[in-house]
Design an enzyme around this catalytic site. Structure first.
Site, PDB file in Angstrom:
ATOM      1  CB  SER A 133      -3.644  20.001  10.377  1.00 47.39           C
ATOM      2  OG  SER A 133      -4.989  20.873  10.138  1.00 47.39           O
ATOM      3  CE1 TYR A 146      -2.187  23.609  14.525  1.00 52.69           C
ATOM      4  CE2 TYR A 146      -3.085  23.659  12.260  1.00 52.69           C
ATOM      5  CZ  TYR A 146      -2.921  23.124  13.488  1.00 52.69           C
ATOM      6  OH  TYR A 146      -3.761  22.044  13.888  1.00 52.69           O
TER       7      TYR A 146
HETATM    8  N1  LIG Z   1      -9.002  20.610  16.644  1.00 56.74           N
HETATM    9  C1  LIG Z   1      -9.061  20.685  15.408  1.00 56.74           C
HETATM   10  O1  LIG Z   1      -9.705  21.358  14.793  1.00 56.74           O
HETATM   11  C2  LIG Z   1      -7.642  20.142  14.653  1.00 56.74           C
HETATM   12  C3  LIG Z   1      -7.500  19.975  13.304  1.00 56.74           C
HETATM   13  C4  LIG Z   1      -6.528  19.716  12.767  1.00 56.74           C
HETATM   14  C5  LIG Z   1      -5.348  19.033  13.266  1.00 56.74           C
HETATM   15  N2  LIG Z   1      -5.575  19.334  14.814  1.00 56.74           N
HETATM   16  C6  LIG Z   1      -4.463  18.835  15.847  1.00 56.74           C
HETATM   17  O2  LIG Z   1      -4.661  17.635  16.436  1.00 56.74           O
HETATM   18  C7  LIG Z   1      -3.851  17.627  17.726  1.00 56.74           C
HETATM   19  C8  LIG Z   1      -4.721  17.701  18.928  1.00 56.74           C
HETATM   20  O3  LIG Z   1      -5.443  18.875  19.181  1.00 56.74           O
HETATM   21  P1  LIG Z   1      -6.961  19.264  19.953  1.00 56.74           P
HETATM   22  O4  LIG Z   1      -7.557  19.945  19.152  1.00 56.74           O
HETATM   23  O5  LIG Z   1      -7.197  17.996  20.547  1.00 56.74           O
HETATM   24  O6  LIG Z   1      -6.192  20.338  20.859  1.00 56.74           O
HETATM   25  P2  LIG Z   1      -6.325  20.444  22.246  1.00 56.74           P
HETATM   26  O7  LIG Z   1      -5.847  21.656  22.719  1.00 56.74           O
HETATM   27  O8  LIG Z   1      -7.610  20.076  22.799  1.00 56.74           O
HETATM   28  O9  LIG Z   1      -5.260  19.258  23.052  1.00 56.74           O
HETATM   29  C9  LIG Z   1      -3.789  19.300  22.842  1.00 56.74           C
HETATM   30  C10 LIG Z   1      -3.142  18.658  23.918  1.00 56.74           C
HETATM   31  O10 LIG Z   1      -1.893  18.827  23.808  1.00 56.74           O
HETATM   32  C11 LIG Z   1      -1.303  19.216  25.070  1.00 56.74           C
HETATM   33  N3  LIG Z   1      -0.014  19.943  24.511  1.00 56.74           N
HETATM   34  C12 LIG Z   1       0.141  21.239  24.042  1.00 56.74           C
HETATM   35  N4  LIG Z   1       1.645  21.260  23.815  1.00 56.74           N
HETATM   36  C13 LIG Z   1       2.264  20.415  24.683  1.00 56.74           C
HETATM   37  C14 LIG Z   1       3.631  20.214  24.844  1.00 56.74           C
HETATM   38  N5  LIG Z   1       4.416  21.330  24.768  1.00 56.74           N
HETATM   39  N6  LIG Z   1       3.906  19.219  25.694  1.00 56.74           N
HETATM   40  C15 LIG Z   1       2.896  18.399  26.040  1.00 56.74           C
HETATM   41  N7  LIG Z   1       1.696  18.608  25.863  1.00 56.74           N
HETATM   42  C16 LIG Z   1       1.319  19.635  25.078  1.00 56.74           C
HETATM   43  C17 LIG Z   1      -2.137  20.248  25.613  1.00 56.74           C
HETATM   44  O11 LIG Z   1      -2.110  20.272  26.824  1.00 56.74           O
HETATM   45  C18 LIG Z   1      -3.516  19.157  25.225  1.00 56.74           C
HETATM   46  O12 LIG Z   1      -3.804  18.577  26.422  1.00 56.74           O
HETATM   47  C19 LIG Z   1      -3.073  18.682  17.641  1.00 56.74           C
HETATM   48  O13 LIG Z   1      -1.735  18.222  16.962  1.00 56.74           O
HETATM   49  C20 LIG Z   1      -3.771  19.549  16.588  1.00 56.74           C
HETATM   50  O14 LIG Z   1      -2.818  20.459  15.843  1.00 56.74           O
HETATM   51  C21 LIG Z   1      -6.643  19.422  15.563  1.00 56.74           C
END
Ligand SMILES: NC(=O)c1ccc[n+]([C@@H]2O[C@H](COP(=O)([O-])OP(=O)(O)OC[C@H]3O[C@@H](n4cnc5c(N)ncnc54)[C@H](O)[C@@H]3O)[C@@H](O)[C@H]2O)c1
Length: 246
Positions: A133, A146
């Site tokens: 991130s 986080y």
């Molecule tokens: N959206 C943002 O602004 C952002 C920014 C920086 C980093 N990220 C990172 O990107 C990645 C994806 O995030 P996103 O925004 O697409 O989130 P999201 O919640 O839309 O998708 C995350 C997915 O991970 C799955 N998941 C969560 N815990 C799990 C577990 N224990 N076992 C199996 N599956 C699991 C969820 O069911 C979901 O389908 C994450 O690592 C998040 O920290 C997101």
């Protein structure tokens, strides 16, 4: 012919947001994609990928499901460690189990999945991409668990890259800014204020003045997994609309 024709890809957290967009782009480029997610959504099923209901905190489930992927495809070329959860909370109100849930999902789950898949990546001279991130690089109040988990991913990536370079396995991380996904939107639902303030406050922290879209992270993930990034390992790619440039 797509860049990933005949490649076998494993993505964690492919059921939503960035992961789902990445699944779709890999399929468009000819890959055979398997997803580990603990929530199997209709959106995921409709991509036509293989999906396994796996909580990446559970090493037994990971082991069984990796065996199922190998049983079907006989190899794995790419691992994208993308599953992650957010948790917004002042430190003094955080329970021990909250801390463990965030670190176990974002960091330990990455370790457990990588450990299981690595022997197969050594056979294919494969690639790993870890989703960190922009908050791996800078702090954010109310986001201690986080941001600690995401910062740790960067050094996990660097140390692992040194360990497995001799096996011709590359591993890099990606640092997205705020991306328009369910994870982000949960921070603001029902009038809630996120760790960086309102949604507008958060948008204004990006010099580009907008959120990123999941596809704008999927493309750089595919780049890191492709031969175009053949001399990249132990690196992190910042894709944050300028968030960390101020
Ligand atoms: N959206 C943002 O602004 C952002 C920014 C920086 C980093 N990220 C990172 O990107 C990645 C994806 O995030 P996103 O925004 O697409 O989130 P999201 O919640 O839309 O998708 C995350 C997915 O991970 C799955 N998941 C969560 N815990 C799990 C577990 N224990 N076992 C199996 N599956 C699991 C969820 O069911 C979901 O389908 C994450 O690592 C998040 O920290 C997101």
């Amino acid at each position: 012919m797509g860049r990933f024709e005949n490649k076998v890809i494993l993505i964690t957290g492919g059921g939503s947001g960035i992961g789902l967009a990445t699944v779709k782009q890999f399929i468009k480029e000819g890959a055979n994609v398997s997803v580990f997610d603990y929530r199997i959504t209709d959106d995921l099923i409709s991509t036509g990928c293989d999906y396994y209901q796996v909580d990446i905190r559970n090493s037994k489930l990971i082991k069984e499901s990796v065996a199922a992927v190998i049983n079907k495809w006989a190899k794995i070329d790419v691992l994208v460690n993308n599953a992650g959860i957010e948790f917004v909370c002042p430190l003094e109100d955080m329970e021990e189990e909250d801390w463990d849930r965030v670190l176990d999902t974002n960091l330990k789950g990455m370790f457990l999945t990588t450990k299981e898949v690595l022997p197969y990546l050594k056979q294919t001279h494969g690639v790993i991409v870890n989703t960190a991130s922009q908050l791996a690089l800078v702090g954010s109040g109310l986001f201690t668990a986080y941001t600690a988990s995401k910062a740790a991913i960067l050094n996990f990536t660097k140390s692992l890259s040194i360990e497995i370079a001799k096996d011709q396995v590359r591993v890099n991380a990606i640092c997205p800014g705020a991306i328009n996904t369910p994870l982000l939107n949960r921070q603001f639902e029902n009038g809630k204020i996120g760790p960086q303030g309102s949604l507008n406050d958060l948008i204004n922290m990006h010099p580009m003045g907008r959120l990123g879209e999941p596809e704008e992270i999927a493309s750089p993930i595919l780049f890191l997994c492709s031969n175009e990034a053949s001399f990249m390992t132990g690196a992190y790619l910042v894709v944050d609309g300028g968030y960390t440039s101020w």
